[in-house]
Design an enzyme around this catalytic site. Sequence first.
Site, mmCIF file in Angstrom:
data_model
loop_
_atom_site.group_PDB
_atom_site.id
_atom_site.type_symbol
_atom_site.label_atom_id
_atom_site.label_comp_id
_atom_site.label_asym_id
_atom_site.label_seq_id
_atom_site.Cartn_x
_atom_site.Cartn_y
_atom_site.Cartn_z
ATOM 1 N N CYS A 57 45.006 39.759 36.885
ATOM 2 C CA CYS A 57 46.329 40.183 38.370
ATOM 3 C C CYS A 57 45.900 38.768 39.238
ATOM 4 O O CYS A 57 45.220 39.630 39.532
ATOM 5 C CB CYS A 57 46.502 41.511 38.279
ATOM 6 S SG CYS A 57 47.819 41.762 39.761
ATOM 7 N N CYS A 60 45.639 41.768 42.600
ATOM 8 C CA CYS A 60 44.569 42.555 42.582
ATOM 9 C C CYS A 60 43.573 41.905 42.980
ATOM 10 O O CYS A 60 43.112 40.979 43.638
ATOM 11 C CB CYS A 60 43.951 42.798 41.379
ATOM 12 S SG CYS A 60 44.492 43.874 40.332
ATOM 13 N N HIS A 120 46.529 49.158 40.422
ATOM 14 C CA HIS A 120 47.150 47.711 39.663
ATOM 15 C C HIS A 120 48.036 48.424 39.357
ATOM 16 O O HIS A 120 49.990 48.167 38.657
ATOM 17 C CB HIS A 120 46.368 47.412 39.214
ATOM 18 C CG HIS A 120 47.636 45.940 37.634
ATOM 19 N ND1 HIS A 120 47.521 44.779 38.206
ATOM 20 C CD2 HIS A 120 47.933 46.065 37.216
ATOM 21 C CE1 HIS A 120 48.773 44.302 37.185
ATOM 22 N NE2 HIS A 120 48.169 45.188 36.419
ATOM 23 N N ASN A 160 61.850 44.280 43.794
ATOM 24 C CA ASN A 160 61.988 43.520 41.692
ATOM 25 C C ASN A 160 60.989 44.591 40.918
ATOM 26 O O ASN A 160 59.576 43.888 40.747
ATOM 27 C CB ASN A 160 61.627 42.081 41.853
ATOM 28 C CG ASN A 160 62.894 41.360 41.924
ATOM 29 O OD1 ASN A 160 64.080 42.435 42.259
ATOM 30 N ND2 ASN A 160 62.965 40.423 42.371
ATOM 31 N N SER A 168 57.411 39.056 37.944
ATOM 32 C CA SER A 168 56.336 38.099 37.864
ATOM 33 C C SER A 168 55.039 39.326 37.142
ATOM 34 O O SER A 168 54.212 38.464 36.363
ATOM 35 C CB SER A 168 55.907 37.268 37.827
ATOM 36 O OG SER A 168 55.855 37.014 39.709
ATOM 37 N N HIS A 171 51.440 44.403 38.954
ATOM 38 C CA HIS A 171 50.791 45.024 39.917
ATOM 39 C C HIS A 171 51.899 45.416 41.569
ATOM 40 O O HIS A 171 52.908 44.851 41.977
ATOM 41 C CB HIS A 171 49.864 44.310 41.104
ATOM 42 C CG HIS A 171 49.226 44.814 41.686
ATOM 43 N ND1 HIS A 171 47.882 44.531 41.435
ATOM 44 C CD2 HIS A 171 49.956 45.570 42.792
ATOM 45 C CE1 HIS A 171 47.247 45.162 42.492
ATOM 46 N NE2 HIS A 171 47.497 45.394 43.030
ATOM 47 N N HIS A 173 54.375 45.431 44.536
ATOM 48 C CA HIS A 173 55.046 44.447 45.386
ATOM 49 C C HIS A 173 55.871 44.964 46.395
ATOM 50 O O HIS A 173 56.765 44.849 44.829
ATOM 51 C CB HIS A 173 53.458 43.345 45.410
ATOM 52 C CG HIS A 173 54.288 42.695 44.466
ATOM 53 N ND1 HIS A 173 55.101 42.709 43.480
ATOM 54 C CD2 HIS A 173 54.954 41.734 44.868
ATOM 55 C CE1 HIS A 173 55.404 41.884 42.524
ATOM 56 N NE2 HIS A 173 55.496 41.379 42.970
ATOM 57 N N GLN A 175 58.923 42.398 48.261
ATOM 58 C CA GLN A 175 58.381 40.941 48.784
ATOM 59 C C GLN A 175 59.674 40.795 50.602
ATOM 60 O O GLN A 175 59.878 42.158 50.287
ATOM 61 C CB GLN A 175 59.319 39.880 47.970
ATOM 62 C CG GLN A 175 59.156 39.108 47.014
ATOM 63 C CD GLN A 175 59.795 37.814 46.513
ATOM 64 O OE1 GLN A 175 59.207 36.810 46.789
ATOM 65 N NE2 GLN A 175 60.514 38.679 45.101
HETATM 66 ZN ZN ZN Z 1 46.992 43.735 40.435
#
Ligand code: ZN
Length: 356
Positions: A57, A60, A120, A160, A168, A171, A173, A175
């Site tokens: 990833c 990570c 993750h 998203n 994509s 993990h 997250h 933006q």
């Molecule tokens: Zn990750």
Amino acid sequence: MSQPNINLPDLQKVPHRRFNPLIRQWVVVSPQRTQRPWRGKVEHPPAVPRHAYDPDCYLCPGNPRAGGARNPTYSSTFFFDNDYPGLLPDPPQVDVNESELLVAGTERGVCRVLCFSPRHDLTIARMSAAELQQVVDAWVEQSQSLGSLDWVQHVQIFENRGEIMGASNPHPHCQIWAVSHLPNEATREQTSQQEYGDQHHSCLLCDYLKLEMGHKERIVCENEAFVVLVPYWAVWPFETLLVSRRHFGGMDELAPRERGLLGDILKRLTVRYDNVFEVPFPYTMGFHQRPTDGQQHPEWHLHAHYYPPLLRSATVQKFMVGYEMLATPQRDITPESAAARLREAGEVHYLDRNSA
Ligand SMILES: [Zn+2]
Ligand SMILES: [Zn+2]
Ligand SMILES: [Zn+2]
């Protein structure tokens, strides 16, 4: 003042249209259609990430990213400038205007990625209050620091989640895009809130929230500072709107206590989403806050939209095509029945039920 003619049982059976006052568009509601047989595309149910760390990833801790940089061994939230940003802070100047038909201009932007935690596999729905507080603090800090750049007019925080939303990387997250012009959606909401304020001498979303608190049938969950509801004009099957009870326009105005309560309401909502079909529920979500153009913008009311694409099961997705792409968005299950499903889904995450 005209009385709204609301006859809820009828609205659950009869095709009709509803108005979205925030962006001034209509949605067609077709509750009679939910019985039609489904022969469309079936998705694979989204997988649950099983490991706290994935060596492959790029988000990570300690791992190399695609652009060549390496992540630090971070232990709470972590942000970096996107290695493949959609916009650049200092692009070459663009100024095209040919007969007012071929029009182009410069757009400057900073595009960041914010990892919610080093884990993750740890989504908002399963984070602790302390971990959620770190995410909210990071949003406030990013909104302030990017919003204070003299050329930045707007800061968009969005997430998203899930492969079918085009995420994509699993993990957790989000933006953050800070840009030099007010984006399309914010511009529409700006106009609507401004004109509503001028006409009614009150706030569009404060008044709307008051109405919904009276009707109750579209409320999903609430705490002392925030309410989540399925908006009257929702287009996506399980679309929700998160609204602050107090009137204020931006993340930077969150009181310390409200930061904790924002984390709390995000968790309550995303647990309910995951519980609806007992899968990690995909969605696009984002906050709408006042422009950062140096003006006060008293018309703005901080809120967040959740747009999940799942329709009647974990494997059937809604597509915006045909009439919706060419004419008006349309939905089958009513906002009221979607709200009831989300209320019934409960606030103990399905993966935690055995241990609870
Ligand atoms: Zn990750
Ligand atoms: Zn308000
Ligand atoms: Zn909005």
